[in-house]
Structures are given as structure tokens and as C-alpha cells.
Design an enzyme around this catalytic site. Structure first.
Site, PDB file in Angstrom:
ATOM      1  N   HIS A 370       0.801  -1.230   0.000  1.00  0.00           N
ATOM      2  CA  HIS A 370       0.000   0.000   0.000  1.00  0.00           C
ATOM      3  C   HIS A 370       0.824   1.266   0.000  1.00  0.00           C
ATOM      4  CE1 HIS A 370      -3.983  -1.823   0.857  1.00  0.00           C
ATOM      5  NE2 HIS A 370      -3.256  -2.754   1.446  1.00  0.00           N
ATOM      6  N   LYS A 561      -8.736  13.706   4.920  1.00  0.00           N
ATOM      7  CA  LYS A 561      -7.818  12.564   4.881  1.00  0.00           C
ATOM      8  C   LYS A 561      -6.858  12.730   6.047  1.00  0.00           C
ATOM      9  CE  LYS A 561      -6.728  13.994   0.675  1.00  0.00           C
ATOM     10  NZ  LYS A 561      -6.894  12.810  -0.107  1.00  0.00           N
ATOM     11  N   ARG A 562      -6.031  11.706   6.322  1.00  0.00           N
ATOM     12  CA  ARG A 562      -5.023  11.860   7.362  1.00  0.00           C
ATOM     13  C   ARG A 562      -4.166  13.086   7.071  1.00  0.00           C
ATOM     14  NH1 ARG A 562      -4.665   7.720  11.381  1.00  0.00           N
ATOM     15  NH2 ARG A 562      -2.777   8.836  11.987  1.00  0.00           N
ATOM     16  N   LYS A 567       0.545  14.699   1.738  1.00  0.00           N
ATOM     17  CA  LYS A 567      -0.822  14.959   1.251  1.00  0.00           C
ATOM     18  C   LYS A 567      -1.053  16.455   1.045  1.00  0.00           C
ATOM     19  CE  LYS A 567      -2.640  10.801   3.551  1.00  0.00           C
ATOM     20  NZ  LYS A 567      -3.374   9.923   2.606  1.00  0.00           N
ATOM     21  N   THR A 667      -8.620   6.597  -1.806  1.00  0.00           N
ATOM     22  CA  THR A 667      -9.962   6.064  -2.047  1.00  0.00           C
ATOM     23  C   THR A 667     -10.993   7.152  -1.763  1.00  0.00           C
ATOM     24  OG1 THR A 667      -9.842   5.116   0.174  1.00  0.00           O
ATOM     25  CG2 THR A 667      -9.522   3.609  -1.660  1.00  0.00           C
ATOM     26  N   LYS A 671     -14.683   8.210  -3.585  1.00  0.00           N
ATOM     27  CA  LYS A 671     -15.961   8.462  -2.886  1.00  0.00           C
ATOM     28  C   LYS A 671     -16.508   9.832  -3.265  1.00  0.00           C
ATOM     29  CE  LYS A 671     -13.980   5.794   0.819  1.00  0.00           C
ATOM     30  NZ  LYS A 671     -13.106   5.887   2.009  1.00  0.00           N
TER      31      LYS A 671
HETATM   32  O1  73E Z   1      -2.894   5.735  -0.799  1.00  0.00           O
HETATM   33  C1  73E Z   1      -3.434   5.054   0.310  1.00  0.00           C
HETATM   34  C2  73E Z   1      -4.262   3.878  -0.180  1.00  0.00           C
HETATM   35  O2  73E Z   1      -5.377   4.327  -0.893  1.00  0.00           O
HETATM   36  C3  73E Z   1      -2.311   4.551   1.204  1.00  0.00           C
HETATM   37  O3  73E Z   1      -1.589   5.652   1.726  1.00  0.00           O
HETATM   38  C4  73E Z   1      -2.887   3.735   2.358  1.00  0.00           C
HETATM   39  O4  73E Z   1      -3.619   2.632   1.803  1.00  0.00           O
HETATM   40  C5  73E Z   1      -4.736   3.038   0.996  1.00  0.00           C
HETATM   41  C6  73E Z   1      -5.474   1.794   0.554  1.00  0.00           C
HETATM   42  O5  73E Z   1      -4.751   1.084  -0.399  1.00  0.00           O
HETATM   43  C7  73E Z   1      -1.838   3.235   3.273  1.00  0.00           C
HETATM   44  N1  73E Z   1      -1.941   3.105   4.620  1.00  0.00           N
HETATM   45  C8  73E Z   1      -0.797   2.599   5.056  1.00  0.00           C
HETATM   46  N2  73E Z   1       0.003   2.421   4.045  1.00  0.00           N
HETATM   47  N3  73E Z   1      -0.643   2.824   2.919  1.00  0.00           N
HETATM   48  C9  73E Z   1      -0.463   2.275   6.434  1.00  0.00           C
HETATM   49  C10 73E Z   1       0.854   2.015   6.792  1.00  0.00           C
HETATM   50  C11 73E Z   1       1.164   1.704   8.110  1.00  0.00           C
HETATM   51  C12 73E Z   1       0.158   1.645   9.063  1.00  0.00           C
HETATM   52  C13 73E Z   1      -1.146   1.903   8.704  1.00  0.00           C
HETATM   53  C14 73E Z   1      -1.455   2.218   7.394  1.00  0.00           C
END
Ligand code: 73E
Length: 833
Positions: A370, A561-562, A567, A667, A671
């Protein structure tokens, strides 16, 4: 009853009725018999629990039917392993998916209870940080809707994502004690309890056949106890299961110390072992190097694998057919220790020879990446892993050894290449690279958007891509239209329904039929009326949460978003400052509300500072009479799933402005577009695919591409050099630097200005001029209400690709090799009498 026992005729189910009288009766019964309250004295929360208990009876009935069907049909099962599930409230989602929302509202009304009032009292189940956890929740819902035999596994955190309060402009974290009133949606399964070991040592036994067998001895054991959360597919079809594990101390634990007479020590130690499932780490996109985190990961992985293998054997399948009957998806590397745990169970518990165990394991697992952010990549010090999981460390060494031998054979002499590929990083004090373990132990590895997957292949996994190019595939993320359209936006749902047939709810491809209505005047007008009502709903909530009054007849511009540097909330904030200055200078500026929402990781100081600066700027803007209601800036506190369902349908402009190359997918972008917001965004993550779907004239793309960002970085241009790229940028940054917007936080503002001028690692200043132009372009289009509505409706109609159902089908076909089971027939028709 085991999974294979044929249903006993005496155990035939007689389904509960789903008509209003039947539901009324069930709710009243639950109130008295389960909640234990006299209806005359019941509080709204008592009614919430009563209705939840009445509905859970109906859901679990469908779960029993679904499970029996899967057992009868000899299906291949999918197991989704995730540290996070961001579910949100369950009552309305369950009612809707069961197809009994309206009839239940009717039943409650007959009882004199207001559904909306009690639904609001439910806590969000916030067992996740952001996109990764919400994706897991969407995937489970979609698997149930489409009839895939899918099971989720995770942790039942006692405390979920912290609650964000804003005090003196700053984020303050409060614990999320979401289980404090009890949880009607969970089924505790004390009989499903597995031991999980930590520490200890490995004893090797040399067998006569030359093989060595290993025993992992001593150490500490913790019990993992299952709690089941049935997950209903849309329209009373299949109900799948999410199984979350809670840590419980073993009985031995108690006895050991009780016998020694140390009562207090016994209770304290018991508590300590139960801390494993106490709290979700609130970090998004950073790895946590804490021993407790490693223990959480192993804890839920071990329990899940023991359970999966148990189910397989109970169904009387031979152990060597495990990968034919199951597919396991690793949601990022957080559960990657599963590769070593699977090997341990097959080798040590089931006595399977190494080579065969390895073939099974590889065929069983696949891994979703991710993020490319280096700070998010999990690595564990070898010394820590050796102490906590000594058997696994031994297994990892052997996996690594055999892998390196294989590549040595194929690529002779490339020593640097082997070092880079190794699971063990020798350069940073010997660490285990979990992503390497995940890639080597999986038959497929996927990224979450086209750009992300291609960057994965070029950068992070370039070496692995040389070894196994066929292993890397893309599966672009999606969102469930059931929550993010039908539930969140009833007005737009009704509008679509009035124009096209309703099968789009299962098959978002059908939404294409709505496209011609984008040029229909009446539809556009109806769309604007829906948007307006959604804005009124949001404005009321904003007022309640912040005391700020916002108009509902202006553009709503949202970034939700976070909070993270990449970002680029600061890019949007600079634009707010630009608008503020222009209004002060007497320019005519399009009226708008800018809304930010999102949490910062508690230890991420820069992100917390960004929240404080946003709030201080907002305070000056909102109280300046010169603004005359033309500009309002809101920081909406405690962003969570339930507030997202109110904010998203009200948005006009969706801010997706990350530095290109950093947002894996996103995502929220999907939405918002699905709800008729136009995107202003960079060519990052899934924005690129959204542009391709909606057409370049219906989206505002700006800024450097991922390649241009890399080139720009290589040039080493100082950020301050961009101050003259835009007529106002210098004075905006100076206003920040000089504390114009500060309210006691002068030093903080100066620091943010310094950071932009001297560091700016995510190229806010370099992209500002292009961003400001794109905003101006959006403003111009917004002034032409017809043109804007047309573009917004085209966004809605062209979002079919971003349905989570398409995502899940791609996983099923390209990765899991499973087919959906025929969905179950619906329950007897709901009757509103
Ligand atoms: O871009 C998003 C993505 O849409 C990405 O930053 C996020 O995952 C979403 C779903 O695919 C994400 N979260 C984390 N890494 N990528 C993450 C890493 C460590 C702890 C918790 C979350």
C-alpha cells in the site's frame, strides 16, 4: 457440530419474520429480555441496543445458512488478514444490506422511537487508521455481496483510533473506549481459543532420515479468543464473517503465581499479557518499531492460521491440499510473519517436509503493498525477532538461504544484487525486511493503482521484478457504493433511481446509463437541489461540532484525509491565505467554504503543527468582517467514517493534491467523485485513472508528475526560488512567517514558513502557481452552474470502474483463483404492515 456434519433435521431453522409486527415484537422482547429494561424506563441507548439485538438475530440466521452452503459446496475460501478494519457504525449498514431498513424504521416508529436519534448514539468501530483499514472493510462487504466465501481476520482492539478534540487550536487525543456500553454486534466464541507463544528457545532433534525437527519450547503463552462479527452482503444475501482476536491470559499464568502465593503479581502479569489487543497504533504510513507491535502482528496471525488449518482439517481435506482450498491475502506487510508461521505449523505441527511445506505456503499467500514511503516499510531488528520469535527467525534464515541459492544459480556473480534481495538487511544493524519475506512467500504481489504498481516495479521491488516479473500485478482500489452512495447520499440515489433501473447497486457498470442525463436540464436542477440539501445537512453538523456558521449556497471545497506532509494540507492552506488576501484587497472572489478534516499521528509533530496552523488561520479568516461571508475555513474535528458519510455528499470540489508519486491510490478521491464532486488533483495514485474515466475536461489536473518531481529533486532548487512564480506567494508566506494569523502560536507559524522556504520536502512552493491556476479554473467553471452540474453528473456516471466489486473480482480471478457461489435466495419479502 463440525463443518461437515450434515444438518440435523431437528436443527432446521425457521427464519424470523422481517415484517413490521414481527420486528416490533423482537425489539420489545430484546429490550426486556436482553437489555433488561422496562420499556417505560428505556433510554435511547437502550432502544439502540434492543433494535441491534433484534437485527443481529436475523443476521446470524443468514450466517448459519451461508456457512452451511459453503460447507456443502466444497468451496475454496478466501482469508483476508489485516491489522485494521475501519468499519464505522454497523446498525444502518446492516439494516440496509439485510434489506430491512425501512420496515425496521416503521417498527420503531410504532414503538414511539425515532430511528435517527438512536442511530446517532452508536460508536464508530474505528479499528483502523485510514484508507488501508477502510479498504479492508469495503472488501469484506463486497465479498459477502457477491457471494465469495470470504473471511476477515484481525484484532479486537479494546481501544480503537483515538478521538480527536481540538483544544486551543491543537489536536488533543482522547482514548476511544468504543466497547464501554457493550457491543451487540459481536459473538464471543470462547470455544475458539488458540494458544500463541512468545520468547523461549528452539530445541533441534536430528532424525534418523537426516532431517532435523524442531521444538519451540518454554517462553510465554497468551490465548487468542475469537469474537465474530457477521458481515451482511447487500440485500439479504450471504452473510460472511469477520473474526477478531482478543488476548486473554492463560490459566497456567494464574496458577503459577497463585500457588506461590503472589496474588498481586499474578493479576498484574495477567493484565500485561492482555495488553496485546489493548490498543490500535494510531500511525498511518509509518512503521512502529515497538516490541508490542510485533507481538500484536504475530498474535493475530498465529491465531488466524491455526483457525484456518483447523477448519481445513475439520472439513476433512488433506493438509497438503491447503492451498487448493484456501487463499490468504496479506493486507500490507503487517501480517507478513504469516509466511514463517505457516511454515512452522506445517513443519513442526503437521510434520510436512520442507519443500512441500514451502510449495503450499507460496501458493497460499499473496501480498498487497500500500505504500512506497520508506518510513512505512517494516523491518525488525534480528536480535528482537530472535528473542520474541526464535523459531520463526530460524525459518526465515532458511527461506532466505534457499532463495539466495536460487538466484545465485540464475544470476551468477551478482553479489550486490543478492545483498539487495536478501530478507536480512545487513547495512542498518541487521534487520528483517518484512516486505521481502512477503514477496518471497507469495505467488502474487499487487499494488493498489496503476501508477503505484508501476513505481513498485521500478523502485522498491525492481530487483524482485527481475527475478519474478509475473508475480507483480495491479489491482486498483475501489469503494462500496452501498455505503458511499446509497447510504451516504439518499438524495442522489433517488435521483439516479428515478432515471435508470436499480441494478446499478450490484453492478456499478450500469451507472453508465445515467450518463445521458448529464445534459438534461431537469436532472441537473434536481442534482443541484440534492447537493443543496446535503450542504444544509453538513452545515448543521459543522455548527454543532465547531460553532461555525456556514452558508449552503456556496462552493464546498474539501480536503478530508489523514494529515501528512505528502498529502499537502499546506498547499490548500496557502490557497486559503491567497483568497483571504485577495478579498482584503477588494477583489471579487467566488464565495466558498474550505473544509479540512483528518487526524495526525500523535507522535508526528509536523502534522500536529499543520492542524494548529490551519485552525489559527481559520480563526482569523472566520472573524474578519472584511470577508463578509465570502470565505469560511473549517477544521472539522474527529474525522471518522460516520462524519465522512455527511461531508462527502455535500462536497463540490475534492482536493487530491498529494505530491505525485507518494499517494499509492487514495480512495477518498473515488468516494467524492462518485458523489458528484469535481476533483482538483495531481497525477498521483488513482487520480490518473479517475481522469481517464471522467475525461480531462471534467477534472482539474495540475502540478508536476512523478517523473518531474524526481527530476526537480535532482536539480536541488531551493524552495524559496519559487516565491516569484506567483504574484502573491511571497506575501502569503511572509504573512505566515510574521505571525499575521497567529493567536499565541507565533513561533509555530514562523517555523512552518521556515520549513516551506528551506526544506519543503514535498514541493508545496514549487507546485503552488500551478495549483492556484487550477483553483481559478475550477472557480470559473463553478460560476456556470449548468456546466458544473454537467461535469459533476458525468463524474457520477463514469465512476463504475471504482466499485469495490470490480476490485474484488480482479483479486478473485487474478490472485485467489476463486469463483463466487450463487447468492442465497432472499428472505421472505419484508412487509411494512
Ligand atoms: O494511498 C493510500 C491507499 O489508498 C495509502 O496511503 C494507504 O492505503 C490506501 C489503501 O490502499 C496506506 N496506509 C498505510 N500504508 N498505505 C499504512 C501504513 C502503516 C500503518 C497503517 C497504514
Amino acid at each position: 457440530m463440525t463443518e461437515t456434519t450434515p444438518p440435523n433435521p431437528r436443527h432446521r431453522l425457521s427464519p424470523l419474520t422481517c415484517d413490521a409486527p414481527g420486528l416490533r415484537q423482537s425489539i420489545r422482547d430484546a429490550l426486556v429480555r436482553v437489555v433488561g429494561k422496562d420499556p417505560d424506563l428505556a433510554t435511547p441507548r437502550d432502544w439502540l441496543h434492543a433494535v441491534s439485538f433484534a437485527i443481529r438475530e436475523r443476521i446470524i440466521e443468514r450466517r448459519v445458512v451461508t456457512r452451511r452452503q459453503f460447507a456443502d459446496e466444497d468451496v475454496k475460501r478466501v482469508y483476508y488478514l489485516s491489522m485494521e478494519y475501519l468499519i464505522g457504525r454497523m446498525l444502518e449498514a446492516n439494516l440496509r444490506n439485510m434489506g430491512i431498513l425501512e420496515v425496521t424504521q416503521q417498527a420503531l416508529q410504532d414503538l414511539g422511537v425515532d430511528f435517527r436519534e438512536i442511530a446517532r448514539l452508536e460508536e464508530d468501530a474505528a479499528l483502523g487508521n485510514g484508507g488501508l483499514g477502510r479498504l479492508a472493510a469495503c472488501i469484506l462487504e463486497s465479498m459477502a455481496t457477491q457471494g465469495y466465501p470470504g473471511y476477515g481476520y484481525g484484532i479486537r482492539y479494546e481501544y480503537g483510533m483515538f478521538q480527536q478534540h481540538i483544544e486551543h487550536f491543537r489536536q488533543v487525543e482522547h482514548p476511544d473506549n468504543w466497547l464501554r456500553f457493550g457491543n451487540p454486534w459481536e459473538f464471543p466464541r470462547p470455544e475458539k481459543t488458540f494458544p500463541v507463544r512468545f520468547y523461549g528457545y528452539v530445541v533441534e532433534h536430528h532424525q534418523p532420515d537426516g532431517e532435523t525437527s524442531c521444538n519451540w519450547e518454554n517462553g510465554e503463552e497468551v490465548l487468542a479468543m475469537a469474537y465474530d462479527y457477521p458481515t451482511a452482503g447487500y440485500e439479504r444475501r450471504n452473510v460472511n464473517n469477520l473474526r477478531l482476536w482478543a488476548a486473554k491470559a492463560t490459566r497456567d499464568f494464574d496458577l503459577r503465581y497463585f500457588n506461590e502465593g503472589d496474588y498481586i503479581r499474578a493479576v498484574a502479569d495477567k493484565n500485561e499479557s492482555e495488553t496485546i489487543s489493548m490498543v490500535l497504533y494510531p500511525n498511518d504510513a509509518t512503521a512502529i518499531g515497538k516490541e508490542l507491535r510485533l507481538k500484536q502482528e504475530y498474535f493475530f496471525v498465529s491465531a488466524s492460521l491455526q483457525d484456518i488449518i483447523d477448519r481445513h482439517l475439520q472439513l476433512e481435506y488433506p493438509i497438503d491440499e491447503l492451498a487448493d482450498k484456501a487463499a490468504i491475502q496479506l493486507n500490507d506487510t503487517h501480517p507478513a510473519i504469516a509466511v514463517a508461521e505457516c511454515m512452522r505449523l506445517l513443519l513442526d505441527e503437521h510434520r510436512i517436509p520442507w519443500d512441500q511445506a514451502w510449495t503450499i505456503t507460496r501458493n497460499l499467500f499473496s501480498y498487497t503493498n500500500h505504500t512506497l514511503m520508506p518510513e512505512a516499510l517494516e523491518t525488525w531488528p534480528v536480535a528482537l525477532m530472535e528473542r520474541v520469535l526464535p523459531r520463526h527467525m530460524g525459518i526465515i534464515y532458511r527461506i532466505n538461504h534457499e532463495f539466495i541459492e536460487e538466484v545465485r544459480h540464475r544470476f551468477p556473480g551478482e553479489h550486490e544484487f543478492f545483498r539487495r534481495l536478501s530478507i536480512i538487511d545487513e547495512d542498518h544493524g541487521r534487520r528483517v525486511r518484512m516486505a521481502h519475506l512477503a514477496v518471497i512467500g507469495s505467488h502474487r504481489v499487487n499494488g493498489v493503482a496503476a501508477l503505484h504498481t508501476s513505481l513498485l516495479k521500478q523502485t522498491l521491488f525492481a530487483d524482485f521484478n527481475r527475478v519474478w516479473p509475473e508475480r507483480f500485478v495491479n489491482v486498483t482500489n475501489g469503494v462500496t457504493p452501498r455505503l458511499w452512495m446509497i447510504q451516504a447520499n439518499p438524495g442522489l440515489t433517488e435521483l439516479i433511481e428515478s432515471r435508470i433501473s436499480s441494478d446499478w447497486k450490484f453492478d456499478l457498470d450500469r451507472l453508465k446509463q445515467f450518463e445521458p442525463y448529464a445534459s438534461d436540464d431537469a436532472t441537473r436542477e434536481a442534482f443541484r437541489a440534492v447537493k443543496r440539501r446535503n450542504k444544509e445537512r453538513l452545515a448543521a453538523l459543522v455548527h454543532k461540532r465547531t460553532g461555525i456558521t456556514i452558508r449552503s449556497d456556496v462552493m464546498y471545497d474539501v480536503q478530508i484525509k489523514r494529515i501528512h506532509e505528502y498529502k499537502r494540507q499546506l498547499l490548500k492552506l496557502l490557497h486559503v491565505i491567497e483568497l483571504y488576501q485577495r478579498i482584503r484587497d477588494g477583489e471579487d472572489v467566488l464565495p466558498r467554504v474550505v473544509l479540512f478534516a483528518g487526524k495526525a499521528a500523535p507522535g508526528y509533530q509536523r502534522a500536529k503543527d499543520i492542524i494548529a496552523v490551519i485552525n489559527e488561520v481559520a480563526d482569523i479568516v472566520n472573524h474578519d468582517p472584511a470577508m463578509g461571508d465570502r470565505l469560511k475555513c473549517v477544521f472539522f474535528p474527529n474525522y471518522e467514517v460516520s462524519s465522512a458519510t455527511i461531508i462527502i455528499p455535500a462536497a463540490d470540489l475534492s482536493e487530491q493534491i498529494s505530491t505525485a508519486g507518494f499517494e499509492a491510490s487514495g480512495t477518498g478521491n473515488m468516494k467524492l467523485a462518485l458523489n458528484g464532486a469535481l476533483t482538483i488533483g495531481t497525477l498521483d495514485g488513482a487520480n490518473i485513472e479517475i481522469r481517464d474515466a471522467v475525461g480531462t475536461e471534467n477534472i482539474f489536473i495540475f502540478g508536476m508528475t512523478a517523473d518531474e518531481i524526481s527530476a526537480h529533486r535532482a536539480q536541488g532548487i531551493p524552495p524559496g526560488a519559487h516565491l516569484d512564480s506567483h504574484p502573491r506567494l511571497r506575501s502569503m508566506v511572509e504573512a505566515l512567517r510574521d505571525g499575521f494569523f497567529s493567536n499565541g502560536g507565533r513561533h509555530l507559524h514562523a517555523e512552518i514558513a521556515r520549513y516551506l522556504l528551506e526544506e519543503d520536502p514535498f514541493f508545496v512552493l514549487a507546485d503552488y502557481a500551478a495549483y492556484s491556476d487550477a483553483c481559478a479554473q475550477a472557480d470559473r467553471m463553478y460560476q456556470d452552474a449548468e456546466a458544473w452540474s454537467e461535469a459533476a453528473l458525468l463524474n457520477v456516471a463514469r465512476m463504475s470502474h471504482f466499485s469495490i466489486d470490480r476490485t474484488v473480482r480482479e483479486y478473485a480471478q487474478n490472485i485467489w483463483n476463486v469463483v463466487p457461489e450463487p447468492v442465497l435466495p432472499p428472505c421472505p419479502e419484508a412487509d411494512t404492515n
